[in-house]
Design an enzyme around this catalytic site. Structure first.
Site, PDB file in Angstrom:
ATOM      1  N   ASN A  11       0.861  -1.184   0.000  1.00  0.00           N
ATOM      2  CA  ASN A  11       0.000   0.000   0.000  1.00  0.00           C
ATOM      3  C   ASN A  11       0.899   1.236   0.000  1.00  0.00           C
ATOM      4  O   ASN A  11       1.488   1.568   1.027  1.00  0.00           O
ATOM      5  CB  ASN A  11      -0.908  -0.038   1.237  1.00  0.00           C
ATOM      6  CG  ASN A  11      -1.736   1.230   1.387  1.00  0.00           C
ATOM      7  OD1 ASN A  11      -1.775   2.065   0.475  1.00  0.00           O
ATOM      8  ND2 ASN A  11      -2.388   1.370   2.526  1.00  0.00           N
ATOM      9  N   LYS A  13       0.064   4.248  -0.250  1.00  0.00           N
ATOM     10  CA  LYS A  13      -0.608   5.428   0.331  1.00  0.00           C
ATOM     11  C   LYS A  13      -0.423   6.627  -0.603  1.00  0.00           C
ATOM     12  O   LYS A  13      -0.383   6.447  -1.807  1.00  0.00           O
ATOM     13  CB  LYS A  13      -0.098   5.668   1.764  1.00  0.00           C
ATOM     14  CG  LYS A  13      -0.203   4.390   2.611  1.00  0.00           C
ATOM     15  CD  LYS A  13       0.047   4.590   4.074  1.00  0.00           C
ATOM     16  CE  LYS A  13      -0.106   3.241   4.797  1.00  0.00           C
ATOM     17  NZ  LYS A  13       0.042   3.348   6.241  1.00  0.00           N
ATOM     18  N   GLU A  98      -6.557   4.701   8.087  1.00  0.00           N
ATOM     19  CA  GLU A  98      -6.430   6.137   7.771  1.00  0.00           C
ATOM     20  C   GLU A  98      -7.730   6.679   7.182  1.00  0.00           C
ATOM     21  O   GLU A  98      -8.082   7.843   7.377  1.00  0.00           O
ATOM     22  CB  GLU A  98      -5.229   6.340   6.826  1.00  0.00           C
ATOM     23  CG  GLU A  98      -3.918   6.159   7.590  1.00  0.00           C
ATOM     24  CD  GLU A  98      -2.804   5.493   6.813  1.00  0.00           C
ATOM     25  OE1 GLU A  98      -2.831   5.494   5.573  1.00  0.00           O
ATOM     26  OE2 GLU A  98      -1.884   4.952   7.466  1.00  0.00           O
ATOM     27  N   GLU A 168      -4.977  -4.822  10.840  1.00  0.00           N
ATOM     28  CA  GLU A 168      -3.992  -3.760  10.993  1.00  0.00           C
ATOM     29  C   GLU A 168      -4.265  -2.998  12.291  1.00  0.00           C
ATOM     30  O   GLU A 168      -5.101  -2.079  12.312  1.00  0.00           O
ATOM     31  CB  GLU A 168      -4.058  -2.777   9.820  1.00  0.00           C
ATOM     32  CG  GLU A 168      -3.723  -3.389   8.482  1.00  0.00           C
ATOM     33  CD  GLU A 168      -3.168  -2.351   7.505  1.00  0.00           C
ATOM     34  OE1 GLU A 168      -2.132  -2.645   6.903  1.00  0.00           O
ATOM     35  OE2 GLU A 168      -3.737  -1.255   7.372  1.00  0.00           O
ATOM     36  N   SER A 214       3.841  -1.874  10.292  1.00  0.00           N
ATOM     37  CA  SER A 214       5.299  -1.927  10.478  1.00  0.00           C
ATOM     38  C   SER A 214       5.918  -3.257  10.076  1.00  0.00           C
ATOM     39  O   SER A 214       6.883  -3.715  10.699  1.00  0.00           O
ATOM     40  CB  SER A 214       5.668  -1.556  11.921  1.00  0.00           C
ATOM     41  OG  SER A 214       5.256  -0.215  12.203  1.00  0.00           O
TER      42      SER A 214
END
Ligand code: 13P
Length: 255
Positions: A11, A13, A98, A168, A214
């Site tokens: 991803n 982002k 997010e 996540e 992470s």
């Protein structure tokens, strides 16, 4: 027993220029085309989906999208629909933390998007996960169960077979502190049993579950060795081709 394919997705982002995106995709092709036992997906920002798809052509690596809206077309300025993405992408991420925490998507919005995605050929990657406060209050399982039930209770068993789950934990995203393998395994097993309760044990056994937060080359091996973790949704480390390929290699070895 079901054999599940490992699934590693990067991803990106809101990162990369056009040149960086194409170059990163080409480097991933060079390093990861051989690992065809693993589902490999690059998820760039919307404007780079077509150039990245072109860079991946013939490699077996597919392109995905980071979100979408729940309507197919209409006066929804700035939004992108599942029917627009379906000819280009294999997967679309939904309910990323997010989106939930910065951009205000609630469970109902995520559920509506999932339903719309399932009307196309796309596979949704449904993200679930608790905040640090929720974990410390002992509510991690309850939060994840609520997120899963809200999005998945109303879909058919056939549609469930196309859904990927990404666990996540919010506190592990972009912090450099991944969940321990034990915590990742425990939650992945809980996700699997919740889906089993909703849609039957075949669905629970078959669903691909990613861990995200992470993930890097140095912890991938340990996380990928967890029996209920089938792969990773990788943020920061997916912007480095060497790191991302190493994570794919760990999944190929451990999955
Ligand atoms: P990081 O790998 O940067 O922690 O991000 C995880 C993530 O949000 C992937 O969707």
């Amino acid at each position: 027993m079901t054999t599940r394919r490992s699934i590693i997705a990067g991803n990106w982002k809101m990162n990369t220029s056009l040149d960086e995106a194409v170059s990163l995709a080409s480097q991933v092709v060079e390093g990861a085309a051989e690992f065809d036992g693993v589902d490999r997906i690059l998820i760039p920002p919307f404007p780079w989906i077509i150039p990245v798809r072109d860079a991946l052509s013939g490699s077996g690596i597919t392109v995905g999208a980071q979100t979408c809206y729940h309507e197919d077309s209409g006066a929804f300025t700035g939004e992108v629909s599942p029917t627009m993405l379906a000819p280009l992408c294999s997967h679309v991420v939904l309910g990323h933390s997010e989106r939930r925490h910065i951009l205000g998507e609630d469970d109902a919005a995520v559920a509506a998007r999932l339903e719309a995605v399932l009307r196309t050929s796309l596979s949704p990657i449904l993200c679930v996960g608790e905040t640090l406060e929720e974990r410390e209050a002992g509510n991690a399982n309850a939060v994840v169960e609520r997120q899963l039930r809200s999005a998945l209770a109303g879909i058919t068993q056939a549609d469930m077979s196309r859904v990927v789950i990404a666990y996540e934990p919010v506190w592990a995203i972009g912090t450099g502190v991944a969940a321990s393998a034990d915590d990742a395994q425990e939650m992945a097993a809980f996700v699997r049993s919740t889906i089993g309760a909703l849609h039957g044990s075949t669905a629970g056994d078959g669903v691909q579950i990613q861990y995200g937060g992470s993930v890097k080359s140095s912890n991938a091996e340990e996380l990928m060795a967890c029996p209920d973790v089938d792969g990773a949704l990788v943020g920061g480390a997916s912007l480095d081709a060497g790191e991302f390929v190493a994570i794919i290699r760990a999944a190929a070895a451990g999955g």
